[in-house]
Design an enzyme around this catalytic site. Structure first.
Site, PDB file in Angstrom:
ATOM      1  CG  ASP A   1      -1.288  -8.787  -4.320  1.00  0.00           C
ATOM      2  OD1 ASP A   1      -2.322  -8.596  -4.967  1.00  0.00           O
ATOM      3  OD2 ASP A   1      -0.685  -7.876  -3.705  1.00  0.00           O
TER       4      ASP A   1
ATOM      5  CG  ASP B   1      -4.314  -2.254  -3.204  1.00  0.00           C
ATOM      6  OD1 ASP B   1      -4.829  -3.393  -3.231  1.00  0.00           O
ATOM      7  OD2 ASP B   1      -3.081  -2.059  -3.160  1.00  0.00           O
TER       8      ASP B   1
END
Ligand SMILES: *[C@@H]1O[C@H](CO)[C@@H](O)[C@H](O)[C@H]1NC(C)=O
Ligand SMILES: *[C@@H]1O[C@H](CO)[C@@H](O)[C@H](O)[C@H]1NC(C)=O
Ligand SMILES: *[C@@H]1O[C@H](CO)[C@@H](O)[C@H](O)[C@H]1NC(C)=O
Ligand SMILES: CC(=O)N[C@H]1CO[C@H](CO)[C@@H](O)[C@@H]1O
Length: 406
Positions: free
Chosen positions: A171, A226
């Site tokens: 991430d 996302d």
């Protein structure tokens, strides 16, 4: 607005070569060398087709435990999803203690992962599956509940290899301002030295166009923020990801984020659109629901073998949106064996007839094709020449594989 793609010329070329009736074995050899020549630059041998599996985040968020991981692995096997290709069982954020041990190594959360990650890997491997884990190219992971790997890349890569990890999602939170092109390759090099092939998934959110540099750094790269559980989020991720279609290839895939099928928020038809576009876009197929407790409808969608076969086609060419008329879209991409996959999508609230024209989808206009409907599991009786028209319901799609008749 009408856009046409001329990027399907590889297929046209193959069809022309095919019409000169090259023998099947020569064709297969050409096919192998074509795939090899297109292989991404990251030389870890992984991801020759898009990865398939499950990830904890979209349903469990931070409530992930070794019990959830074990039971989800069990469910992939008992449902038979593993046999369809869903092999990766990926732990997302929140698996570690807040602080590293005295020597600076990551430690699994002692309450939620009391047996440790290596024991979990052994269990998952005993089921014929693979285990994935999560870290971050910054100081903390996005939950801010565990350390990131920035500055500890070699230690962490070594730890993951010792734990027999097969996949790392990496991430981009708390990244201290350094560019991703500076931070991500440090982990790439660490993984290459760690002594175990580990699929490297760059979760950089598309900030710095990772499609342009990702193929030497990772096996997949997120092209978007996302996804959330609704139609608008899903189609916008599909659109943003489509822009980079030409950069996808065996070993390196564009990633519009994980699947939300089975998590509510979308109708059956919308979930079919979600799976169809992800499949034809050669996106990673990472299930994001609770696989221990799926509805019949969810299972039916994610277990469609014919749609999965489009995603896993060894040619590895991502489809493009080749025509848009209002809210009607035609997505198309070449498959091995001179075939073409198409998805007709109606994004409006009324039904419509949508037409795929051969010259939009990379077939010579006079080509006769056999059309297979991948959701009705039915081959159309009539051979088609020039175009295919179908009625498409609102927020729904039709998906076909077209096979030329020589
Ligand atoms: C470890 O798990 C426990 C139990 O869920 C939780 O209370 C704790 O916050 C977790 N630790 C970290 C650092 O997330
Ligand atoms: C299983 O899913 C249904 C909805 O499909 C839900 O109502 C139920 O609470 C779930 N059961 C468990 C154990 O999570
Ligand atoms: C689609 O085309 C058929 C045949 O021309 C026609 O009967 C039908 O009404 C059309 N449907 C829509 C939604 O336009
Ligand atoms: C008939 C209708 O309104 N349905 C929509 C589905 O998509 C097509 C293509 O834009 C639109 O024309 C239709 O409006």
């Amino acid at each position: 607005m009408v856009t046409r793609s001329n990027l399907l010329c590889i297929l046209v070329l193959m069809v022309i070569v095919g019409l000169e009736s090259v023998s099947a074995s020569v064709y297969n050899e050409n096919m192998e060398s074509l795939v090899k020549a297109r292989r991404s630059l990251l030389n870890n041998g992984l991801g020759n087709t898009p990865p398939m599996g499950w990830n904890s985040w979209n349903y469990f968020y931070c409530d992930v435990t070794e019990k959830v991981i074990r039971e989800s692995a069990d469910a992939l096997v008992t449902t038979g999803l593993d046999k369809l290709g869903y092999k990766y069982v990926n732990i997302d954020d929140c698996w570690a203690e807040q602080t590293r041990d005295k020597k600076g190594y990551l430690v699994a959360n002692r309450t939620t992962f009391p047996s440790g990650i290596r024991a979990l890997a052994d269990y998952v491997h005993s089921k014929g599956l693979k285990l994935g884990i999560y870290s971050d190219a910054g100081e903390y992971t996005c939950s801010h509940r565990m350390p990131g790997s920035l500055g500890n890349e070699e230690k962490d890569a070594k730890t993951f290899a010792e734990w027999h990890i097969d996949y790392l999602k990496y991430d981009n939170c708390y990244n201290t301002g350094l560019k991703p092109m500076e931070r991500y390759p440090i982990m790439t090099r660490a993984l290459m030295k760690a002594g175990r092939p580990i699929f490297f998934s760059l979760c950089e959110w598309g900030d710095m166009h990772p499609a342009l540099w990702g193929s030497r750094v990772g096996n997949s790269w997120r092209t978007t923020d996302d996804i959330t559980r609704n139609w608008d989020s899903m189609v916008s991720r599909a659109d943003q990801n489509e822009v980079y279609a030409e950069y996808a290839r065996p070993g390196g895939w564009n990633d519009p984020d994980m699947l939300e099928i089975g998590n509510g928020g979308m109708t059956y038809d919308e979930n079919v659109v979600h799976f169809s576009i992800w499949a034809i876009s050669k996106a990673p197929l990472l299930i994001g629901c609770d696989v221990r407790n799926m509805t019949k409808e969810t299972f039916e969608i994610i277990s469609n073998k014919e749609v999965i076969a489009v995603n896993q086609d060894r040619l590895g060419i991502q489809a493009k949106k080749v025509r848009m008329e209002g809210s009607a879209e035609v997505w198309a991409g070449p498959l091995s064996g001179y075939r073409v996959a198409i998805v007709l999508v109606n994004r409006s609230i009324l039904p419509a007839n949508i037409t795929a024209h051969w010259d939009d989808i990379g077939l010579p206009p006079n080509t006769e094709v056999i059309a297979r409907d991948l959701w009705k599991h039915r081959t159309l009786k009539k051979r088609l020449v020039g175009s295919l028209t179908e009625v498409v319901y609102p927020h729904a799609c039709r998906m076909y594989v077209l096979k030329p008749v020589f």
